[in-house]
Design a protein around this motif. Sequence first.
Motif, mmCIF file in Angstrom:
data_model
loop_
_atom_site.group_PDB
_atom_site.id
_atom_site.type_symbol
_atom_site.label_atom_id
_atom_site.label_comp_id
_atom_site.label_asym_id
_atom_site.label_seq_id
_atom_site.Cartn_x
_atom_site.Cartn_y
_atom_site.Cartn_z
ATOM 1 N N GLY A 14 13.209 126.904 34.871
ATOM 2 C CA GLY A 14 13.884 125.693 34.415
ATOM 3 C C GLY A 14 15.270 125.970 33.874
ATOM 4 O O GLY A 14 16.224 125.216 34.146
ATOM 5 N N LEU A 15 15.398 127.054 33.108
ATOM 6 C CA LEU A 15 16.724 127.422 32.583
ATOM 7 C C LEU A 15 17.680 127.760 33.720
ATOM 8 O O LEU A 15 18.858 127.382 33.689
ATOM 9 C CB LEU A 15 16.597 128.622 31.645
ATOM 10 C CG LEU A 15 16.036 128.380 30.250
ATOM 11 C CD1 LEU A 15 16.042 129.687 29.460
ATOM 12 C CD2 LEU A 15 16.832 127.322 29.503
ATOM 13 N N GLN A 69 17.590 126.705 36.856
ATOM 14 C CA GLN A 69 17.975 125.489 37.587
ATOM 15 C C GLN A 69 18.980 124.653 36.790
ATOM 16 O O GLN A 69 19.838 123.982 37.375
ATOM 17 C CB GLN A 69 16.725 124.663 37.872
ATOM 18 C CG GLN A 69 15.789 125.330 38.893
ATOM 19 C CD GLN A 69 14.451 124.643 38.960
ATOM 20 O OE1 GLN A 69 14.382 123.464 39.265
ATOM 21 N NE2 GLN A 69 13.386 125.372 38.683
ATOM 22 N N LYS A 70 18.887 124.708 35.481
ATOM 23 C CA LYS A 70 19.800 123.947 34.638
ATOM 24 C C LYS A 70 21.194 124.562 34.628
ATOM 25 O O LYS A 70 22.202 123.856 34.662
ATOM 26 C CB LYS A 70 19.247 123.907 33.208
ATOM 27 C CG LYS A 70 20.079 123.107 32.227
ATOM 28 C CD LYS A 70 19.416 123.109 30.850
ATOM 29 C CE LYS A 70 20.253 122.348 29.836
ATOM 30 N NZ LYS A 70 19.630 122.367 28.484
ATOM 31 N N GLU A 71 21.248 125.898 34.609
ATOM 32 C CA GLU A 71 22.538 126.574 34.432
ATOM 33 C C GLU A 71 23.146 127.089 35.738
ATOM 34 O O GLU A 71 24.334 127.414 35.780
ATOM 35 C CB GLU A 71 22.364 127.734 33.448
ATOM 36 C CG GLU A 71 21.881 127.256 32.079
ATOM 37 C CD GLU A 71 21.952 128.326 31.017
ATOM 38 O OE1 GLU A 71 22.615 129.344 31.261
ATOM 39 O OE2 GLU A 71 21.342 128.144 29.965
ATOM 40 N N LYS A 107 22.926 125.531 39.092
ATOM 41 C CA LYS A 107 22.544 124.493 40.037
ATOM 42 C C LYS A 107 23.015 124.829 41.444
ATOM 43 O O LYS A 107 24.082 125.415 41.643
ATOM 44 C CB LYS A 107 23.117 123.145 39.590
ATOM 45 C CG LYS A 107 22.533 122.652 38.272
ATOM 46 C CD LYS A 107 23.163 121.322 37.855
ATOM 47 C CE LYS A 107 22.575 120.861 36.526
ATOM 48 N NZ LYS A 107 23.180 119.600 36.046
#
Length: 488
Positions: A480-481, A483-485, A487
Amino acid sequence: MTKKVSIIGSGFASLAASCYLAKNGYQVTIFEKNDGIGGRARQFKKDGFTFDMGPSWYWMPDVFDSFFTDFNKKTSDYYQLNKLNPAYKVFFNKDESITIEDTLEKIYAAFEIEESGSSVKLKKFIDHAQDNYNIAIKDLVYRPGVSPLELVTAKTIKKIGQFFSTISRDVRKEFKNEKLIQILEFPVLFLGAKPSDTPSFYSFMNYADFGLGTWQPRGGMFQVIKGMEQLALSLGVKIQTNANIEKIHILNKKVTSIKINGEVIDTDIVVSGADYHHSETLLEPEHRQYSENYWEKKTFAPSSLLFFVGFDKKLKNVHHHNLFFDVDFDAHAKDIYDEPKWPSEPLFYANFTSITDPETAPEGCENGFFLIPLAPGLKDTPALREEYFNKILSRFEEITNQSIRNNVLFKESFCVNDFIKDYNSYKGNAYGMANTLLQTAFLRPKLKSSKVEGLFFTGQLTVPGPGVPPSLISGKLVSGLIQKEHKL
């Protein structure tokens, strides 16, 4: 634009992270230093016997269900689960034992036999533990440990006092029977700390034990690894074994490549599911977040002395999981955490998967897995291993009233030196870093490097902590981290 992710190690956390990242479009390759996947959850086979080399308890089935559901799959698509009854048996001496069965009502009855009125107290205790479990799973463990504010919710505020009391204090306040106390303190050993150092909130492990029960994948815990591998491959993940990471290359504070078996491979992102301390040694000192002094001061979960034993007959008076608490619980804990040394009289655990899963041993035989918790960093020699095998075998024979020494076809051992050699484990620890108050949530080593862009960590030394379900969750959190940072 597709980004290349290189994942170090192939344990539960690494496999989980690989699946989430591949599902979301990243080009993922897992690099495993050993010749087979699974990390500490590898499988060992010999002469028709099958052993799980590490994790052997399937607890918190809802976490496994949640993982596969994220990919529109079910656990039954990959392995068959059976709920064990009894869940386990605890031996206190030759004549005294308590069997934990598969429902709360049966467990309440077992407690009541030992201590009048204890069933009422246990019901109240488990109700609180279930409430904690719901908060932990829904509000806490799926948070990435970035900020202390993650712990602050309307529900956790009401529980704040439980972070400043301990499991041991709470249990001993309600129960007087020492046998029952030890059974209630036992589950937090999975968190790698003494009950007297583990915050009360972690009683949710008691609900995981009594409320959710103990399960067994047919064929062993390695079937879960194989299921995750099958899922990962179906999502496009590539897996390379015998691939030892020698260096993580950094340029302008950003990951550029990794060196594997002398070959440099370009990559955009590195996720290390290997030992956190070891992973940082793959960096130049200026890129490391944590000093040697930092690691030295941390409370690590135990190491273990393991034996994988093939017996030429079926054993009696034992179940699938067995705990031998016939010696001083506190003295052994002291030898692990307070004054580290080889214990004079160790508690030990034994499992025999062939009792419930005959396929894991030849017909008429039994496979035995024995575990003695030890302080990490101890001297490990063949002579010590032999001495302790003889210690526990003698006690096992006496307590279970059977002779087995002459029925040993073979035994293989695994201890501190092997944890270091096979897993690059810091001081040979087996379970990562303990979940003490000062090593909980945002106070654990971070999922994301604060010094290097594109470098992440996962597994039991980071968030949320030790154990198989937390490792699955850790893989989801780190993906998740990313994919957030980063992209696509």
